[in-house]
Write a protein that holds these residues in place. Structure first.
Motif, short mmCIF file in Angstrom:
data_model
loop_
_atom_site.label_atom_id
_atom_site.label_comp_id
_atom_site.label_asym_id
_atom_site.label_seq_id
_atom_site.Cartn_x
_atom_site.Cartn_y
_atom_site.Cartn_z
N PHE A 85 0.83 -1.21 0.00
CA PHE A 85 0.00 0.00 0.00
C PHE A 85 0.87 1.27 0.00
CE2 PHE A 85 -2.45 3.44 1.86
CZ PHE A 85 -3.70 3.30 1.30
N GLU A 86 1.76 1.39 0.99
CA GLU A 86 2.55 2.62 1.11
C GLU A 86 3.51 2.78 -0.09
OE1 GLU A 86 1.93 5.01 3.02
OE2 GLU A 86 0.51 3.98 4.34
N HIS A 87 4.01 1.66 -0.58
CA HIS A 87 4.89 1.68 -1.76
C HIS A 87 4.13 2.29 -2.96
CE1 HIS A 87 8.13 0.28 -4.32
NE2 HIS A 87 7.32 -0.47 -5.03
N THR A 88 2.87 1.92 -3.11
CA THR A 88 2.07 2.40 -4.23
C THR A 88 1.67 3.86 -4.03
OG1 THR A 88 1.28 0.14 -4.49
CG2 THR A 88 0.07 1.85 -5.68
N VAL A 89 1.37 4.25 -2.78
CA VAL A 89 1.10 5.67 -2.48
C VAL A 89 2.31 6.51 -2.87
CG1 VAL A 89 0.82 7.34 -0.60
CG2 VAL A 89 -0.57 5.26 -0.61
N LYS A 90 3.49 6.04 -2.48
CA LYS A 90 4.72 6.79 -2.77
C LYS A 90 4.95 6.89 -4.28
CE LYS A 90 9.71 6.51 -2.23
NZ LYS A 90 10.82 5.63 -1.96
N PHE A 91 4.75 5.78 -4.99
CA PHE A 91 4.93 5.79 -6.44
C PHE A 91 4.05 6.86 -7.08
CE2 PHE A 91 3.08 4.42 -10.49
CZ PHE A 91 4.21 4.48 -11.30
N CYS A 92 2.79 6.92 -6.68
CA CYS A 92 1.87 7.89 -7.28
C CYS A 92 2.23 9.32 -6.88
CB CYS A 92 0.43 7.57 -6.87
SG CYS A 92 -0.19 6.06 -7.64
N GLU A 93 2.50 9.50 -5.60
CA GLU A 93 2.74 10.86 -5.10
C GLU A 93 4.04 11.47 -5.65
OE1 GLU A 93 1.91 11.22 -0.86
OE2 GLU A 93 3.75 12.42 -0.74
N ARG A 94 5.09 10.65 -5.70
CA ARG A 94 6.41 11.20 -6.03
C ARG A 94 6.80 11.05 -7.49
NH1 ARG A 94 9.85 11.97 -1.57
NH2 ARG A 94 11.59 11.65 -2.97
N TYR A 95 6.28 9.99 -8.17
CA TYR A 95 6.74 9.73 -9.53
C TYR A 95 5.63 9.92 -10.58
CZ TYR A 95 10.02 7.15 -6.51
OH TYR A 95 10.87 6.77 -5.51
N ASP A 96 4.49 9.24 -10.39
CA ASP A 96 3.46 9.22 -11.45
C ASP A 96 2.68 10.53 -11.53
OD1 ASP A 96 1.86 8.26 -13.45
OD2 ASP A 96 0.79 6.79 -12.24
N ALA A 97 2.12 10.98 -10.41
CA ALA A 97 1.26 12.18 -10.44
C ALA A 97 1.99 13.45 -10.92
CB ALA A 97 0.61 12.40 -9.07
N PRO A 98 3.24 13.68 -10.48
CA PRO A 98 3.89 14.92 -10.92
C PRO A 98 4.54 14.84 -12.30
CG PRO A 98 5.17 13.86 -9.14
CD PRO A 98 4.03 12.94 -9.49
N ALA A 99 4.41 13.69 -12.98
CA ALA A 99 5.17 13.47 -14.21
C ALA A 99 4.44 13.95 -15.48
CB ALA A 99 5.53 11.98 -14.33
N PHE A 100 3.82 15.12 -15.35
CA PHE A 100 3.13 15.72 -16.51
C PHE A 100 3.70 17.12 -16.78
CE2 PHE A 100 0.18 12.69 -14.58
CZ PHE A 100 -0.21 11.94 -15.69
N ASP A 101 4.97 17.30 -16.40
CA ASP A 101 5.57 18.63 -16.41
C ASP A 101 6.52 18.79 -17.60
OD1 ASP A 101 6.91 20.97 -15.94
OD2 ASP A 101 7.59 20.45 -13.92
N PRO A 102 6.13 19.63 -18.58
CA PRO A 102 6.99 19.78 -19.76
C PRO A 102 8.34 20.44 -19.45
CG PRO A 102 5.17 21.34 -19.84
CD PRO A 102 4.93 20.46 -18.65
N ALA A 103 8.43 21.13 -18.30
CA ALA A 103 9.67 21.83 -17.95
C ALA A 103 10.66 20.92 -17.20
CB ALA A 103 9.35 23.06 -17.10
N TYR A 104 10.19 19.75 -16.81
CA TYR A 104 11.07 18.85 -16.03
C TYR A 104 12.13 18.24 -16.94
CZ TYR A 104 12.41 15.10 -12.81
OH TYR A 104 13.10 14.26 -11.98
#
Ligand SMILES: [Fe+2]
Ligand SMILES: [Fe+2]
Length: 194
Positions: free
Chosen positions: A148-167
């Motif tokens: 559970f926590e592993h998947t929360v972390k994946f979404c919060e830190r990697y998947d959700a913010p990964a829509f940034d063209p400036a990154y």
């Protein structure tokens, strides 16, 4: 490309001999070991330009998710490759791409990472399902699961913010050797688990 020299004689699987089946299994595991990475990378490239209206296309999103995982821990190749491939089913299985992606990685990665890929859609829903009139807290029913926590972390830190063209996103070539190493391992059959 693996060269197949031997072929079976049967035309009906019910008439296969034990030697036929063992020979086919040997060939298939050799094909998987040597060709799977190219198949996966080829499919990932199909996501280049695919975009429903985000500021980045699906390939860039996948690369950016993997880049974020890499920058967190460059030694965790399995997590980086799962991050790269977590959305790989979006073109072929748009209604349930996490199941598609999980079935690709399941034979090569831990149960924890398989579950993360399988469930990431529900966990990402936490951030936006309320805007569609859906229950965005559905992931809570899985609280207590070992991943559970592993998947929360994946979404919060990697998947959700990964829509940034400036990154500053790493290119596909940076991840190819990791994909090859993960898919060169012997595949382990694990039945699907929700
Ligand atoms: Fe997804
Ligand atoms: Fe994603």
């Amino acid at each position: 490309m693996v060269t197949i020299r031997d072929h079976v004689r049967f035309t009906d699987l019910k008439e296969a001999s034990p030697e036929d089946i063992r020979m086919l299994a040997r060939n298939e595991s050799e094909i998987q070991r040597t060709e799977m990475a190219d198949v996966v990378l080829g499919h990932l490239r199909l996501m280049d330009g695919a975009n429903a209206g985000f500021q980045v296309d699906r390939l860039q999103h996948s690369l950016q998710t993997a880049t974020r995982a890499f920058r967190d821990d460059p030694t965790d190749e399995e997590l980086i490759v799962c991050s790269l491939l977590h959305d790989i089913g979006e073109l072929m299985a748009p209604v349930d791409h996490p199941s598609f992606a999980a079935s690709i990685v399941r034979p090569y990665v831990s149960e924890e990472n398989t579950w993360m890929v399988l469930m990431h859609g529900v966990f990402q829903g936490y951030y936006y399902w309320q805007h569609l009139g859906r229950d965005n807290t559905l992931r809570e029913m899985h609280r207590g699961h070992p991943a559970f926590e592993h998947t929360v972390k994946f979404c919060e830190r990697y998947d959700a913010p990964a829509f940034d063209p400036a990154y500053e996103t790493m290119p596909m070539e940076a991840f190819e050797p990791m994909v090859r190493r993960i898919f060169a391992q012997p595949a382990t059959f694990r039945p699907p688990k929700g």
